[in-house]
Design a protein around this motif. Structure first.
Motif, mmCIF file in Angstrom:
data_model
loop_
_atom_site.group_PDB
_atom_site.id
_atom_site.type_symbol
_atom_site.label_atom_id
_atom_site.label_comp_id
_atom_site.label_asym_id
_atom_site.label_seq_id
_atom_site.Cartn_x
_atom_site.Cartn_y
_atom_site.Cartn_z
ATOM 1 N N ALA A 1 0.832 -1.199 0.000
ATOM 2 C CA ALA A 1 0.000 0.000 0.000
ATOM 3 C C ALA A 1 0.865 1.246 0.000
ATOM 4 O O ALA A 1 0.613 2.211 -0.729
ATOM 5 N N TRP B 1 -5.016 7.948 4.546
ATOM 6 C CA TRP B 1 -4.991 6.546 4.124
ATOM 7 C C TRP B 1 -5.725 5.653 5.128
ATOM 8 O O TRP B 1 -6.565 4.822 4.749
ATOM 9 N N TYR C 1 -9.520 6.118 4.816
ATOM 10 C CA TYR C 1 -10.137 5.496 3.636
ATOM 11 C C TYR C 1 -9.954 3.988 3.622
ATOM 12 O O TYR C 1 -10.799 3.253 3.111
ATOM 13 N N ASP C 2 -8.853 3.512 4.205
ATOM 14 C CA ASP C 2 -8.564 2.077 4.146
ATOM 15 C C ASP C 2 -9.268 1.300 5.255
ATOM 16 O O ASP C 2 -9.609 0.146 5.080
ATOM 17 N N ARG C 3 -9.505 1.961 6.406
ATOM 18 C CA ARG C 3 -9.979 1.177 7.549
ATOM 19 C C ARG C 3 -11.260 1.712 8.193
ATOM 20 O O ARG C 3 -11.920 0.981 8.918
ATOM 21 N N LYS D 1 -8.039 4.192 -4.146
ATOM 22 C CA LYS D 1 -9.304 3.567 -3.770
ATOM 23 C C LYS D 1 -10.328 3.569 -4.914
ATOM 24 O O LYS D 1 -11.492 3.223 -4.704
#
Lengths: 289, 226
Positions: free
Chosen positions: B6, B35, B38-40, B75
Motif C-alpha cells: 500500500a 490513508w 479510507y482504508d480502515r 481507492k
C-alpha cells in the motif's frame, strides 16, 4: 415583515421536512415555538454568523433547504466569504432572510446598517434578490423560494408601502412620457409621492435580481431613474447592459456610500440620503427637465 | 493490500502527481491519516459517492491535496491518469480540491477555516433526516486553527454535544504563534486523543475512540514543517 417571515417559516417547518431555520440569536425567541416542535430543524448557533452560514451550507449538502436569518450586516457583510464559498462554491443553495435593511437600525448606528448587501450579491453568481415592499409580499416570496434549491436573498425592512403588490416582475403603476422611474421595494410610496404631477412612468419591482430586463425594455423609455433602498448605483451595471443598444440616460438614486456617523430615525436618514419624497422629487425633476 | 505494498502504491501515485523523485511520502503530512481513514474507517466507496448513508470526509485544509488525490486514486474514486496533470488547464484536480470536479470529494476547500462549519452543518443535516449511521470527519491543520471561524464551530459542537462529528488536526507545528497548552485543550466539550500521525494502528484506534454525547478530536502529530 419580520412577523410575517417568522409565521411563514414556522408553517414551512411544520409542512416541509426539508426546511430548516438557522439563526445566530437574532429572532431566536420568535422561533421558540417552532424550535420546540422541530428541535433538529431550528438551529440557533449563538452569536456566530460565520458558523450560521457554514452550517447552512452543510445542511444543504445533505439535501435540506436552509433558511438563514439575521441582521443584513451580520448575515451578509460579516459572513460574505461563507456565502461565496460555503454556499456558492459548494454548488448548493440557501435562503438568506435579513432584517435591518440599510438604515432601519438607524438608532443603533453604522454598525447595524448594511446598505451594501445587494451590491455584494452582484459579486456572486446565481442569487435571486427579493426586496419586498410590504409584509403581504413576504409569504409568497418565501414559499416560492422554499420549493427549489437555488440561492435566494430576501431583504426585509421596517420601511414599507401602504399596499402589497405581489408578483416579481416589473409592474407599471402609472404611465408618463418623460422618463421611467423604477422603484424597488419600499421606495414605491416615496416615489409615487415624489412624482405626483410629473409626466413620468412609475414601475415597481420587489425582485431586483434577476432584474426584469424585458419588462424595463417594454416600458419603452430611454430616460430611466432607478430608485433603490440600498447603495445608490447598485443596479447601474445591470441597467447599462439592459439598455446597451438604446441611446439612454440613467439616474441612479439610493443610499449614499458615506458613513454619516449619525443616529436619528430611518425617516431622518431617508432625508439625508435624498430618498424622502422631497429629495426624490428634486433629483427626478432635475433629470427630466 | 499489505502495508508495504500500500505504501509503495501511494508512493508511486504521489510521484505521479509531483513528478518528484526525491521527496518521500512522509513529506505529505496528511498522508497516513487520510490513508487510514479510507482504508480502515470510512464507510465510503466509489460506488456510493451519493449514498445518503455514507460517512463524510471533509478535507478542510484543502492546501497540499496530493496525498488526498493519491488515496482517492488508490481507492478507485478517480482514474490514476488524472494525477498526471494536476492544476493543468483541463485538469479536474487543482492545488485545492473542488467538489464539483472530483467524485468523492465532499467539499471544495482551500480558504482555511470552512470545513468545520460545513461539517457541523452536515452532521446536523444528517441528524435532522434521521440518518444516524453516517459520521462526519473533518481534517484541519494546526495552523488552520488560527482562523477564528473554526472556533465558532468547535465551541458550538462542544456545547451542544454534537457527537457525530470527528475533527482530526494534523499537527506539524506550523502555526506561527503556537498553541500553548496544547491543541486538544482548545476543543472544550470534546473528547480528545493525541497520537503519532504516522502510526496507522494508533490513528485507527484514536479515530474510533469517539463516545456518545460528545464530539471527538484526534490530534495527529507529525514531523514539524521544514
Amino acid at each position: 415583515m419580520r412577523d410575517t417571515f417568522v409565521d411563514t417559516a414556522t408553517a414551512l417547518l411544520d409542512d416541509d421536512p426539508r426546511t430548516a431555520v438557522v439563526l445566530a440569536d437574532i429572532s431566536a425567541s420568535a422561533f421558540q415555538p417552532a424550535a420546540h416542535r422541530h428541535p433538529d430543524r431550528v438551529l440557533n448557533v449563538g452569536i456566530r454568523e460565520q458558523l450560521m452560514v457554514g452550517v447552512a451550507g452543510g445542511l444543504a449538502l445533505t439535501g435540506l433547504r436552509p433558511i438563514v436569518h439575521s441582521y443584513a450586516t451580520f448575515v451578509v457583510d460579516r459572513a460574505y466569504e461563507q456565502i461565496k464559498l460555503d454556499i456558492g462554491h459548494q454548488g448548493v443553495g440557501a435562503i438568506l432572510v435579513s432584517v435591518g435593511a440599510s438604515y432601519d437600525g438607524s438608532t443603533a448606528g453604522r454598525t447595524h446598517m448594511s446598505p451594501g448587501d445587494v451590491a455584494l450579491f452582484d459579486t456572486v453568481d446565481g442569487w435571486t434578490v427579493h426586496v419586498p415592499g410590504h409584509a403581504g409580499e413576504v409569504a409568497p416570496l418565501l414559499l416560492a423560494a422554499a420549493a427549489h434549491d437555488e440561492p435566494v436573498y430576501i431583504r426585509l425592512s421596517t420601511q414599507h408601502n401602504a399596499a402589497p403588490r405581489p408578483g416579481t416582475g416589473l409592474q407599471t403603476i402609472k404611465q408618463g412620457q418623460r422618463a421611467a422611474v423604477i422603484a424597488v421595494g419600499p421606495m414605491l410610496d416615496p416615489v409615487l409621492a415624489a412624482t405626483e404631477g410629473l409626466d413620468v412612468t412609475v414601475a415597481y419591482t420587489n425582485t431586483p435580481r434577476p432584474f426584469d430586463v424585458r419588462g424595463l425594455r417594454a416600458l419603452g423609455h430611454h430616460n430611466v431613474v432607478m430608485v433603490e433602498p440600498y447603495l445608490a448605483g447598485t443596479s447601474s451595471a445591470v441597467l447599462a447592459e439592459a439598455l446597451r443598444d438604446v441611446p439612454s440616460r440613467v439616474l441612479n438614486l439610493g443610499v449614499c456610500r458615506t458613513d454619516l456617523h449619525r443616529y436619528g430615525s430611518p425617516k431622518d436618514h431617508a432625508r439625508w440620503h435624498g430618498l424622502d419624497a422631497e429629495g426624490l422629487r428634486r433629483s427626478i425633476s432635475e433629470f427630466v427637465n | 493490500m499489505t502495508v508495504t505494498t500500500a505504501t509503495d502504491r501511494l508512493d508511486e501515485l504521489l510521484r505521479r502527481i509531483t513528478g518528484d523523485e526525491k521527496h518521500a511520502p512522509s513529506a505529505h503530512s496528511t498522508l497516513d491519516v487520510i490513508w487510514v481513514l479510507y482504508d480502515r474507517v470510512l464507510r465510503v466507496g466509489p460506488d456510493r459517492v451519493d449514498d445518503p448513508d455514507r460517512d463524510r470526509f471533509l478535507l478542510s485544509k484543502g492546501h497540499g491535496p496530493a496525498a488526498f488525490y493519491a488515496v482517492l486514486a488508490a481507492k478507485g474514486f478517480i482514474p490514476e491518469e488524472w494525477l498526471d496533470d494536476v492544476a493543468g488547464p483541463t485538469s479536474r484536480l487543482g492545488h485545492h480540491p473542488d467538489r464539483l470536479l472530483v467524485p468523492g470529494v465532499e467539499i471544495g476547500s482551500g480558504s482555511l477555516g470552512h470545513g468545520l462549519g460545513l461539517g457541523v452543518g452536515t452532521a446536523l443535516g444528517l441528524r435532522a433526516q434521521g440518518l444516524t449511521n453516517p459520521r462526519v470527519y473533518v481534517l484541519v491543520g494546526d495552523a488552520e486553527l488560527d482562523e477564528g471561524s473554526n472556533h465558532e464551530a468547535i465551541a458550538y459542537a462542544g456545547a451542544t454535544g454534537l457527537d457525530t462529528i470527528t475533527a482530526i488536526v494534523i499537527d506539524n507545528q506550523s502555526t506561527t504563534h503556537g498553541w500553548p497548552g496544547g491543541i486538544a485543550s482548545r476543543f472544550h466539550g470534546w473528547s480528545s486523543t493525541t497520537v503519532d500521525g504516522r502510526d496507522h494502528d494508533a490513528i485507527e484506534r484514536a479515530v474510533r475512540s469517539h463516545e456518545p454525547g460528545r464530539p471527538h478530536v484526534v490530534v495527529a502529530v507529525v514531523q514539524p514543517k521544514n
